[in-house]
Design a protein around this motif. Structure first.
Motif, PDB file in Angstrom:
ATOM      1  N   UNK A   1       0.829  -1.203   0.000  1.00  0.00           N
ATOM      2  CA  UNK A   1       0.000   0.000   0.000  1.00  0.00           C
ATOM      3  C   UNK A   1       0.866   1.256   0.000  1.00  0.00           C
ATOM      4  N   UNK A   2       1.898   1.266   0.831  1.00  0.00           N
ATOM      5  CA  UNK A   2       2.761   2.446   0.908  1.00  0.00           C
ATOM      6  C   UNK A   2       3.533   2.645  -0.381  1.00  0.00           C
ATOM      7  N   UNK A   3       3.971   1.558  -1.007  1.00  0.00           N
ATOM      8  CA  UNK A   3       4.686   1.691  -2.277  1.00  0.00           C
ATOM      9  C   UNK A   3       3.757   2.196  -3.379  1.00  0.00           C
ATOM     10  N   UNK A   4       2.514   1.746  -3.335  1.00  0.00           N
ATOM     11  CA  UNK A   4       1.531   2.245  -4.305  1.00  0.00           C
ATOM     12  C   UNK A   4       1.322   3.741  -4.122  1.00  0.00           C
ATOM     13  N   UNK A   5       1.276   4.177  -2.860  1.00  0.00           N
ATOM     14  CA  UNK A   5       1.062   5.599  -2.577  1.00  0.00           C
ATOM     15  C   UNK A   5       2.224   6.462  -3.038  1.00  0.00           C
ATOM     16  N   UNK A   6       3.446   5.900  -3.050  1.00  0.00           N
ATOM     17  CA  UNK A   6       4.582   6.679  -3.545  1.00  0.00           C
ATOM     18  C   UNK A   6       4.493   6.919  -5.045  1.00  0.00           C
ATOM     19  N   UNK A   7       3.851   6.003  -5.759  1.00  0.00           N
ATOM     20  CA  UNK A   7       3.697   6.164  -7.209  1.00  0.00           C
ATOM     21  C   UNK A   7       2.526   7.096  -7.515  1.00  0.00           C
ATOM     22  N   UNK A   8       1.410   6.898  -6.815  1.00  0.00           N
ATOM     23  CA  UNK A   8       0.216   7.739  -7.008  1.00  0.00           C
ATOM     24  C   UNK A   8      -0.195   8.275  -5.633  1.00  0.00           C
ATOM     25  N   UNK A   9       0.305   9.424  -5.228  1.00  0.00           N
ATOM     26  CA  UNK A   9       0.012   9.943  -3.880  1.00  0.00           C
ATOM     27  C   UNK A   9      -1.466  10.197  -3.624  1.00  0.00           C
ATOM     28  N   UNK A  10      -2.244  10.441  -4.670  1.00  0.00           N
ATOM     29  CA  UNK A  10      -3.656  10.777  -4.482  1.00  0.00           C
ATOM     30  C   UNK A  10      -4.569   9.553  -4.431  1.00  0.00           C
ATOM     31  N   UNK A  11      -4.016   8.361  -4.548  1.00  0.00           N
ATOM     32  CA  UNK A  11      -4.843   7.159  -4.585  1.00  0.00           C
ATOM     33  C   UNK A  11      -5.502   6.942  -3.232  1.00  0.00           C
ATOM     34  N   UNK A  12      -6.768   6.533  -3.227  1.00  0.00           N
ATOM     35  CA  UNK A  12      -7.498   6.292  -1.982  1.00  0.00           C
ATOM     36  C   UNK A  12      -7.234   4.874  -1.486  1.00  0.00           C
ATOM     37  N   UNK A  13      -7.594   4.644  -0.229  1.00  0.00           N
ATOM     38  CA  UNK A  13      -7.385   3.310   0.345  1.00  0.00           C
ATOM     39  C   UNK A  13      -8.274   2.270  -0.338  1.00  0.00           C
ATOM     40  N   UNK A  14      -9.479   2.655  -0.730  1.00  0.00           N
ATOM     41  CA  UNK A  14     -10.353   1.727  -1.449  1.00  0.00           C
ATOM     42  C   UNK A  14      -9.763   1.366  -2.807  1.00  0.00           C
ATOM     43  N   UNK A  15      -9.162   2.331  -3.483  1.00  0.00           N
ATOM     44  CA  UNK A  15      -8.517   2.044  -4.768  1.00  0.00           C
ATOM     45  C   UNK A  15      -7.293   1.149  -4.593  1.00  0.00           C
ATOM     46  N   UNK A  16      -6.560   1.348  -3.503  1.00  0.00           N
ATOM     47  CA  UNK A  16      -5.447   0.447  -3.204  1.00  0.00           C
ATOM     48  C   UNK A  16      -5.953  -0.980  -3.004  1.00  0.00           C
ATOM     49  N   UNK A  17      -7.068  -1.100  -2.268  1.00  0.00           N
ATOM     50  CA  UNK A  17      -7.632  -2.429  -2.014  1.00  0.00           C
ATOM     51  C   UNK A  17      -8.084  -3.079  -3.311  1.00  0.00           C
ATOM     52  N   UNK A  18      -8.673  -2.308  -4.206  1.00  0.00           N
ATOM     53  CA  UNK A  18      -9.103  -2.842  -5.488  1.00  0.00           C
ATOM     54  C   UNK A  18      -7.913  -3.324  -6.311  1.00  0.00           C
TER      55      UNK A  18
END
Length: 372
Positions: free
Chosen positions: A275-292
């Motif tokens: 999740x944290x690595x995903x956020x470094x690529x797309x900082x605006x991504x929501x937690x629900x989008x990370x889960x998806x």
């Protein structure tokens, strides 16, 4: 670590021929503060045997706070003292006329000192040690006496809300068997306080306070109305109804709580790294989008229906870290490509020319040849 049965892991005294209900009927702390918090030689409990260590034990004793391990995973713990305790306020040495005061404080109630203790413990677990948090909920509410209002019980209650809102680790709230969770205390265990981190579960048999109130007037009501009222109240107090209304995540029997929350916690902790690595690529991504996104990666490798199985997902994240890393790399390259295409399509000719000129001769030649 050997493949232990979950009961052996949590409660080393567990035997295969033991009664599965033994030691799990009540969570009331009526023998001592830790009667059901940890496994002991003669009883079964929630956390690993010998792992619970109380903190701030001599202060605000209507709340029990400490640290423990669940299947080896360290956690912060907040539980409720169900007995009436004494709060001793010593005399002021500087005032000869002052006297020691002994106040009786009821269990399962938040007073100014216990509310502040709860908030302080939550803040310490979050900011200092970054521990997941386990809350055993059984509060009737806040003490509403004039003295406690004067001593700012509502302010300290708001501190609990603030601390939970800022919590960055998984928070599990479990409404224990025969509990009395009600009133203003519901506000502070509502998962909407911190929907990204908080999850609320309940045993199938919480105590119905509405039902208790009706019982006091039983002799004044006709039998048929009594039956209807009790059934109506009971339906609203049951875990199934709370789950249907979204107040809790799901109903979890006390006998399976250890296993369920262990794998739930393990999964959430293992998910945090991607999740944290995903956020470094797309900082605006929501937690629900990370889960998806994690769901899509899992569905590429395993049965899609098993994504709701915490044990299966935890095993996949733990055992296939290389594959998760590969899927993350492909997704990152895709995102970077889409971002580049978007920037190039909207860039002016001068900007594109300047970008090409800034490249090294070898890289510029490579780009131009690929465009031909």
């Amino acid at each position: 670590m050997p493949d232990l049965k979950i009961r052996e892991l949590f409660c080393p005294c567990w035997r295969d021929d033991a009664d599965p209900e033994q030691g799990f009927e009540y969570l009331y702390l009526n023998e001592d503060n830790y009667a059901k918090l940890e496994a002991r030689e003669a009883t079964l409990g929630f956390f690993d045997r010998g792992s619970f260590v109380e903190k701030l034990g001599g202060w605000a004793r209507t709340v029990v706070t400490g640290r423990a391990r669940l299947g080896g995973i360290p956690m912060g713990v907040i539980a409720v003292e169900c007995r009436t305790v004494e709060n001793i306020i010593p005399a002021d040495p500087a005032n000869p006329t002052s006297e020691e005061q002994v106040l009786q404080e009821s269990g399962t109630v938040w007073y100014p000192n216990s509310a502040y203790k709860t908030a302080q413990a939550i803040a310490n677990f979050n900011n200092g040690e970054q521990l997941p948090l386990m809350i055993f909920a059984n509060w009737r509410g806040f003490s509403g006496g004039q003295r406690n209002i004067y001593f700012e019980v509502l302010k300290y209650g708001a501190y609990i809300d603030d601390a939970l809102t800022k919590y960055k680790q998984p928070v599990f709230v479990y409404i224990i068997p025969n509990s009395e969770q009600r009133g203003g205390a519901w506000i502070l265990v509502d998962p909407t306080i911190n929907p990204e981190m908080m999850e609320v579960y309940a045993d199938s048999n919480p105590k119905s306070k509405i039902k208790q109130q009706l019982e006091a007037r039983e002799r004044l009501l006709l039998p048929v109305y009594m039956q209807i009222a009790v059934q109506f109240a009971d339906l609203h107090d049951r875990a199934g109804r709370m789950a249907a209304k979204g107040v809790i995540c799901r109903e979890v029997q006390w006998t399976t709580t250890c296993e369920h929350l262990y794998y739930r916690l393990k999964r959430q902790l293992l998910e945090e790294a991607p999740r944290r690595r995903i956020s470094t690529v797309v900082p605006t991504i929501t937690r629900d989008e990370q889960q998806q996104l994690l769901h899509e990666w899992f569905a590429n490798e395993e049965n899609d229906d098993e994504f709701e199985d915490d044990k299966m997902v935890a095993a996949w994240l733990e055992q296939k870290t290389d594959r998760v890393e590969e899927l993350f790399g492909k997704w990152k390259a895709k995102v970077e490509t889409e971002n580049m295409v978007q920037h190039v399509s909207s860039a002016s000719d001068d900007a594109l020319l300047a970008a090409l000129q800034s490249l090294s001769p070898e890289r510029r030649e490579q780009v131009l040849s690929s465009l031909q």
